[in-house]
Design an enzyme around this catalytic site. Structure first.
Site, PDB file in Angstrom:
ATOM      1  N   CYS A 124      84.008  42.874  21.046  1.00  0.00           N
ATOM      2  CA  CYS A 124      83.595  41.467  21.146  1.00  0.00           C
ATOM      3  C   CYS A 124      82.753  41.007  19.957  1.00  0.00           C
ATOM      4  CB  CYS A 124      82.857  41.221  22.458  1.00  0.00           C
ATOM      5  SG  CYS A 124      83.902  41.534  23.890  1.00  0.00           S
ATOM      6  N   HIS A 267      78.140  35.318  21.701  1.00  0.00           N
ATOM      7  CA  HIS A 267      79.370  35.782  22.344  1.00  0.00           C
ATOM      8  C   HIS A 267      79.298  35.411  23.822  1.00  0.00           C
ATOM      9  CE1 HIS A 267      82.400  38.176  24.132  1.00  0.00           C
ATOM     10  NE2 HIS A 267      81.566  39.095  24.611  1.00  0.00           N
ATOM     11  N   ASN A 297      85.153  35.278  29.386  1.00  0.00           N
ATOM     12  CA  ASN A 297      84.835  36.097  28.217  1.00  0.00           C
ATOM     13  C   ASN A 297      86.151  36.402  27.496  1.00  0.00           C
ATOM     14  OD1 ASN A 297      84.350  38.264  26.477  1.00  0.00           O
ATOM     15  ND2 ASN A 297      82.914  39.281  27.862  1.00  0.00           N
TER      16      ASN A 297
HETATM   17  O1  UT7 Z   1      82.030  41.288  26.337  1.00  0.00           O
HETATM   18  C1  UT7 Z   1      81.481  42.571  26.229  1.00  0.00           C
HETATM   19  C2  UT7 Z   1      80.169  42.625  26.888  1.00  0.00           C
HETATM   20  N1  UT7 Z   1      80.312  42.463  28.303  1.00  0.00           N
HETATM   21  C3  UT7 Z   1      79.318  41.987  29.008  1.00  0.00           C
HETATM   22  O2  UT7 Z   1      78.331  41.634  28.411  1.00  0.00           O
HETATM   23  C4  UT7 Z   1      79.391  41.983  30.509  1.00  0.00           C
HETATM   24  C5  UT7 Z   1      78.073  42.509  31.031  1.00  0.00           C
HETATM   25  N2  UT7 Z   1      77.961  42.669  32.491  1.00  0.00           N
HETATM   26  C6  UT7 Z   1      78.045  41.650  33.353  1.00  0.00           C
HETATM   27  O3  UT7 Z   1      78.321  40.527  32.993  1.00  0.00           O
HETATM   28  C7  UT7 Z   1      77.698  41.924  34.784  1.00  0.00           C
HETATM   29  O4  UT7 Z   1      77.173  43.231  34.873  1.00  0.00           O
HETATM   30  C8  UT7 Z   1      78.895  41.818  35.750  1.00  0.00           C
HETATM   31  C9  UT7 Z   1      79.325  40.369  35.873  1.00  0.00           C
HETATM   32  C10 UT7 Z   1      80.046  42.688  35.257  1.00  0.00           C
HETATM   33  C11 UT7 Z   1      78.480  42.278  37.131  1.00  0.00           C
HETATM   34  O5  UT7 Z   1      77.354  41.529  37.589  1.00  0.00           O
HETATM   35  P1  UT7 Z   1      76.066  42.288  38.108  1.00  0.00           P
HETATM   36  O6  UT7 Z   1      75.140  41.260  38.560  1.00  0.00           O
HETATM   37  O7  UT7 Z   1      75.603  43.223  37.037  1.00  0.00           O
HETATM   38  O8  UT7 Z   1      76.635  43.078  39.345  1.00  0.00           O
HETATM   39  P2  UT7 Z   1      76.641  44.655  39.608  1.00  0.00           P
HETATM   40  O9  UT7 Z   1      77.664  45.319  38.768  1.00  0.00           O
HETATM   41  O10 UT7 Z   1      75.246  45.163  39.550  1.00  0.00           O
HETATM   42  O11 UT7 Z   1      77.137  44.669  41.101  1.00  0.00           O
HETATM   43  C12 UT7 Z   1      76.360  44.108  42.173  1.00  0.00           C
HETATM   44  C13 UT7 Z   1      77.177  44.179  43.428  1.00  0.00           C
HETATM   45  C14 UT7 Z   1      77.818  45.546  43.661  1.00  0.00           C
HETATM   46  O12 UT7 Z   1      77.786  45.797  45.047  1.00  0.00           O
HETATM   47  P3  UT7 Z   1      76.640  46.767  45.672  1.00  0.00           P
HETATM   48  O13 UT7 Z   1      76.794  48.080  44.972  1.00  0.00           O
HETATM   49  O14 UT7 Z   1      75.339  46.078  45.350  1.00  0.00           O
HETATM   50  O15 UT7 Z   1      77.002  46.778  47.102  1.00  0.00           O
HETATM   51  C15 UT7 Z   1      79.238  45.361  43.215  1.00  0.00           C
HETATM   52  O16 UT7 Z   1      80.146  46.217  43.888  1.00  0.00           O
HETATM   53  O17 UT7 Z   1      78.258  43.258  43.343  1.00  0.00           O
HETATM   54  C16 UT7 Z   1      79.490  43.929  43.618  1.00  0.00           C
HETATM   55  N3  UT7 Z   1      80.541  43.284  42.849  1.00  0.00           N
HETATM   56  C17 UT7 Z   1      81.187  42.212  43.276  1.00  0.00           C
HETATM   57  N4  UT7 Z   1      81.092  41.495  44.423  1.00  0.00           N
HETATM   58  C18 UT7 Z   1      81.892  40.412  44.547  1.00  0.00           C
HETATM   59  C19 UT7 Z   1      81.003  43.613  41.610  1.00  0.00           C
HETATM   60  N5  UT7 Z   1      81.960  42.745  41.238  1.00  0.00           N
HETATM   61  C20 UT7 Z   1      82.098  41.867  42.266  1.00  0.00           C
HETATM   62  C21 UT7 Z   1      82.915  40.740  42.468  1.00  0.00           C
HETATM   63  N6  UT7 Z   1      82.776  40.047  43.619  1.00  0.00           N
HETATM   64  N7  UT7 Z   1      83.817  40.335  41.549  1.00  0.00           N
END
Ligand code: UT7
Length: 354
Positions: A124, A267, A297
């Site tokens: 990215c 980005h 993204n």
């Molecule tokens: O472009 C390259 C760089 N990329 C980035 O910068 C992306 C960076 N990361 C992110 O944007 C975020 O980490 C995500 C959007 C990928 C995820 O958001 P988050 O707030 O960090 O969520 P998390 O991964 O900590 O997950 C929280 C909860 C989990 O459930 P538990 O373990 O708390 O029960 C996940 O399983 O949310 C759950 N979860 C979802 N729930 C509903 C993960 N994806 C989803 C979803 N819908 N799509």
């Protein structure tokens, strides 16, 4: 901190053409929620994304790159004479094939016969790495006019059933034309910072298909190894700290302060990340350019798409001081200062605006 300003006697790379292009197929959060265990509220509150554009089956990265490239050349033609380029750089993580690079095909399809053409692989951060590369080629007089395209079709490497990643990524291409000019004129690529930390390569990865785990020689990968994988929470943390630190380094090198920045153009990873970077830099969030809500993204395409969208809306105007900053797999990061030039047209607007 060493200054990396181009030598005053060397030509600078000056932005003279810009365009963005996204595929016509729009996929809303509700549509994703029909097949994934997710919902519109979760996606909007965690990422700021409302919809994204996805390529149709059979539509490859070069197809998107050619569309954006053609529009950018046309935009440059309106501004400064000719729609040609002697060098084509495609920043991408999703090349048409592992071999050859995508840029020569894009150059040929644009009628740029004989142009130097190569891909940049910095995930990215690819567009910012591409800007620095183009600036170097122009400063050394190897190139006089560069078409730089950031293009990605993440839909071809993300598992459509992986709710963590399928909600984030969209497909698209953004392109700029850079000509040789003077370091003091608007549009000149200014001070740059680039960096990497390969010790964290496992945070963002497609495990199979390269020389480490080749498809050839009978090494059949698992479905997970074929797809894009990201440790989202850790990436989030690195994205904020790396983009903010890199942006500061670029400012320091230019002898500038955050107050001097009219627009931060990060980005487009996730709206919360963009706002955290602005907060970290002490910039009001209103100065942060964001179109992640409507395109998601888009990898290496995200900064030129955001620029094209903001310019088309009149959000960024000639003379405004921009700070571009990016972060991606590798890990890689980079930032660059740019004073916005007067550009003739922004023909991409109808494809990127909601
Ligand atoms: O472009 C390259 C760089 N990329 C980035 O910068 C992306 C960076 N990361 C992110 O944007 C975020 O980490 C995500 C959007 C990928 C995820 O958001 P988050 O707030 O960090 O969520 P998390 O991964 O900590 O997950 C929280 C909860 C989990 O459930 P538990 O373990 O708390 O029960 C996940 O399983 O949310 C759950 N979860 C979802 N729930 C509903 C993960 N994806 C989803 C979803 N819908 N799509």
């Amino acid at each position: 901190m060493p200054s990396n300003a181009p030598s005053p006697s060397a030509p600078a790379a000056v932005l003279c053409g810009l365009a963005g292009w996204v595929p016509s197929r729009v996929v809303t959060n509700d549509e994703l929620a029909e097949r994934l265990d997710t919902d519109d509220t979760w996606i909007r509150t965690r990422t700021g994304i409302r919809r994204r554009h996805l390529a149709d089956p059979g539509q490859a990265t070069s197809d998107l790159a050619v569309e954006a490239g053609r529009l950018a050349l046309r935009s440059a033609e309106g501004g400064s004479g000719d729609g040609s380029a002697d060098t084509v750089i495609v920043a991408t993580t999703t090349p048409d094939r592992p071999c050859p690079a995508t840029a020569p095909l894009v150059a040929a399809r644009l009628g740029l016969d004989g142009a130097a053409a190569f891909d940049v692989g910095a995930v990215c951060t690819g567009f910012v790495y591409g800007l620095a590369t183009a600036a170097g080629l122009i400063a050394s007089r190897v190139a006089a006019r560069v078409l730089l395209i950031g293009a990605d079709t993440y839909s071809t490497i993300v598992d459509p059933l992986d709710r963590a990643n399928a909600i984030i990524f969209g497909d698209g291409a953004g392109a700029v034309v850079l000509r040789a000019g003077h370091p003091d004129e608007p549009g000149a690529v200014g001070h740059v910072d680039l960096g990497s930390d390969g010790a964290h390569e496992d945070l963002i990865m497609v495990a199979a298909g390269g020389s480490r785990r080749p498809y050839a020689h009978g090494g059949e990968p698992t479905p997970a190894q074929r797809h894009f994988a990201m440790r989202g929470r850790e990436v989030y943390r690195h994205a904020v700290t790396r983009m903010a630190a890199s942006a500061r380094t670029a400012l320091d090198r230019a002898g500038r302060k955050t107050d001097d920045v009219d627009h931060l153009v990060p980005h487009q990873a996730n709206l919360r990340i963009l706002h955290s970077v602005a907060d970290d830099l002490g910039l009001p969030r209103e100065r942060c350019v964001a179109n992640v809500d409507s395109v998601g993204n888009t990898g290496a395409a995200s900064i030129p798409l955001a620029l094209a969208d903001a310019a088309a809306r009149g959000r960024i105007r000639p003379g405004d001081r921009l700070l571009l900053t990016a972060f991606g797999g590798g890990l890689t990061w980079g930032s660059c200062l740019l004073t916005w030039p007067s550009l003739p047209t922004h023909p991409q607007s109808e494809r990127t605006t909601p």
